[in-house]
Design a protein around this motif. Sequence first.
Motif, short mmCIF file in Angstrom:
data_model
loop_
_atom_site.label_atom_id
_atom_site.label_comp_id
_atom_site.label_asym_id
_atom_site.label_seq_id
_atom_site.Cartn_x
_atom_site.Cartn_y
_atom_site.Cartn_z
N ASP A 1 -26.80 43.61 -1.37
CA ASP A 1 -26.24 42.55 -0.53
C ASP A 1 -27.22 41.39 -0.51
OD1 ASP A 1 -24.43 41.34 1.38
OD2 ASP A 1 -25.91 41.84 2.92
N GLY A 2 -27.10 40.50 -1.49
CA GLY A 2 -28.03 39.38 -1.60
C GLY A 2 -29.45 39.86 -1.85
N GLU A 3 -30.37 39.52 -0.92
CA GLU A 3 -31.77 39.92 -1.05
C GLU A 3 -32.05 41.27 -0.41
OE1 GLU A 3 -34.11 38.28 -2.80
OE2 GLU A 3 -32.41 37.03 -3.42
N GLY A 4 -31.00 41.97 -0.02
CA GLY A 4 -31.20 43.26 0.63
C GLY A 4 -30.16 44.28 0.22
N TRP A 5 -29.98 45.29 1.08
CA TRP A 5 -29.07 46.40 0.80
C TRP A 5 -28.33 46.76 2.08
CZ3 TRP A 5 -29.22 48.69 -4.18
CH2 TRP A 5 -30.26 48.25 -4.99
N ILE A 6 -27.11 47.27 1.92
CA ILE A 6 -26.32 47.77 3.04
C ILE A 6 -26.16 49.28 2.86
CG2 ILE A 6 -24.13 47.71 4.27
CD1 ILE A 6 -25.76 45.21 4.66
N VAL A 7 -26.55 50.03 3.88
CA VAL A 7 -26.55 51.49 3.80
C VAL A 7 -25.49 52.07 4.72
CG1 VAL A 7 -27.89 53.58 4.27
CG2 VAL A 7 -28.99 51.61 3.19
N THR B 1 -27.74 54.75 -5.19
CA THR B 1 -27.51 53.36 -5.56
C THR B 1 -26.73 53.21 -6.86
OG1 THR B 1 -29.79 53.42 -6.42
CG2 THR B 1 -29.44 52.35 -4.30
N ASP B 2 -26.47 54.33 -7.55
CA ASP B 2 -25.70 54.26 -8.80
C ASP B 2 -24.95 55.58 -8.99
OD1 ASP B 2 -24.68 53.94 -11.35
OD2 ASP B 2 -26.53 53.10 -12.19
N ILE B 3 -23.62 55.51 -9.03
CA ILE B 3 -22.81 56.72 -9.21
C ILE B 3 -22.41 56.94 -10.66
CG2 ILE B 3 -21.93 56.59 -6.84
CD1 ILE B 3 -19.30 55.51 -8.00
N ASP B 4 -22.79 56.03 -11.54
CA ASP B 4 -22.38 56.11 -12.94
C ASP B 4 -23.40 56.82 -13.81
OD1 ASP B 4 -19.92 54.72 -12.60
OD2 ASP B 4 -21.05 52.83 -12.47
N VAL B 5 -24.47 57.34 -13.20
CA VAL B 5 -25.50 58.06 -13.96
C VAL B 5 -25.64 59.45 -13.33
CG1 VAL B 5 -26.74 55.96 -14.61
CG2 VAL B 5 -27.31 57.12 -12.46
N PRO B 6 -26.30 60.40 -14.03
CA PRO B 6 -26.51 61.72 -13.44
C PRO B 6 -27.21 61.64 -12.09
CG PRO B 6 -26.99 61.77 -15.78
CD PRO B 6 -26.76 60.33 -15.43
N LYS B 7 -26.96 62.66 -11.26
CA LYS B 7 -27.31 62.57 -9.84
C LYS B 7 -28.79 62.29 -9.57
CE LYS B 7 -27.58 67.64 -9.34
NZ LYS B 7 -27.02 68.80 -8.61
N PHE C 1 -25.33 56.15 9.66
CA PHE C 1 -25.69 54.79 9.25
C PHE C 1 -24.42 54.01 8.98
CE2 PHE C 1 -29.15 57.60 8.21
CZ PHE C 1 -30.28 56.91 8.64
N ASP C 2 -24.20 52.97 9.77
CA ASP C 2 -22.99 52.15 9.64
C ASP C 2 -23.39 50.70 9.37
OD1 ASP C 2 -20.86 54.14 10.34
OD2 ASP C 2 -22.06 54.26 12.18
N ASP C 3 -23.27 50.30 8.09
CA ASP C 3 -23.61 48.93 7.67
C ASP C 3 -25.02 48.53 8.11
OD1 ASP C 3 -21.12 48.58 6.48
OD2 ASP C 3 -20.21 47.81 8.32
#
Length: 381
Positions: free
Chosen positions: A132-138, A160-166, A201-203
């Motif tokens: 999210d821009g310069e940060g992250w939303i968890v 942070t990535d679901i397209d690679v192995p866990k 954790f909500d946003d």
Amino acid sequence: MNLDEYRRTARQWLEANTPAAEGVDGAKRFMAGLYDAGYSGITWPKEWGGQGLGQAEERAFAEVAREFSMPTPIFSIGLGMCGPTLVDRGDDEQRARWIRPLLRGEEIWCQLFSEPGAGSDVASLQTRAVRDGEGWIVNGQKVWTTNAQYADWGLILTRTDIDVPKHKGLTMFVVNMRHPGVTVRPLRDMTGRAHFNEIFFDDVHIPDSDRVGEVNDGWSVAVTTLLHERLSISAGVGMSGDNPTSLEALREVVDTDDPLVRDQLVELYIRSKALQLFNQRLGQETRAGIFPGARGSAAKLLLAELTVFQADLAVNLVGPQALLEDDRLAFAVSWAPGMALGGGTNEIMRGIVGDRVLNLPPEPRVDKTVPFKDLKVGTQA
């Protein structure tokens, strides 16, 4: 100052400053005094707020400290796991920002790994961190988190990535536990107390400057944390009378003239001493830059087995009435089985030791090359 003088002054300080019983504020005052007196972070790097002393001083203080019941458990996660991870894997700005307040007890930390569908298999976690821009939303949930109700900061492992192995799509962050999107709920265990928590954790926004390590390299950072966790847990072994199942405590309440009782107490002494020496060796190697690796899991396994042995021995020697008349002993006995779960189950520890220490054939795995999004793990349908 020689070691005898160091021990003497440490004992004098502890005698004058260790409170009988204190809440969180009292524990923070004690920790601040401990730091100012030079007894917190004894071997931690001086440039980051530690005392910069040697292993001999640390061992000398530990020997003296066993005689006292210090109000420091709420700092154990920060001192034993999060802080060492930041020293090893954080950047200079993060170390300068967090290490000294941690050592002085100004800020309390927790570790956020386990989830409802990812306990022993931590890499199956689903808490997401999205750019999210310069940060992250968890967003997500963690569970079985010690001290979260007190924590100012937490070390959180996210996907942070679901397209690679866990194992390859994880990233580690430091999260502000006071963020309005963080909800902490207590979980009561069989002791009747709420040592653990579940956290939602909500946003929750986390700046990228609070990322520890590289994006999608969180598993390697987590391995560092888990190593320190297992060394920290196993180093908790001691024979202090403050523990009602310890050698000293049991000697006060059982018939030591009975040769069978003496045999069992000798067995307890041998197990405790062996683990202490093993931990001392691992600690020395770690500070010398030698990575203990999976042997930290062996130490944690030995402690879990020792804790259950102590509890069983206490009940056998003292008798069932101890669980009715001695609240401290009842608590210690009910708490003991948890040591075989927290920080990794005994079964997981044995698998790690067999695979990585004894070089036995590993368990077969079919998920090492499959993208996480294609796996059916935990609560992921």
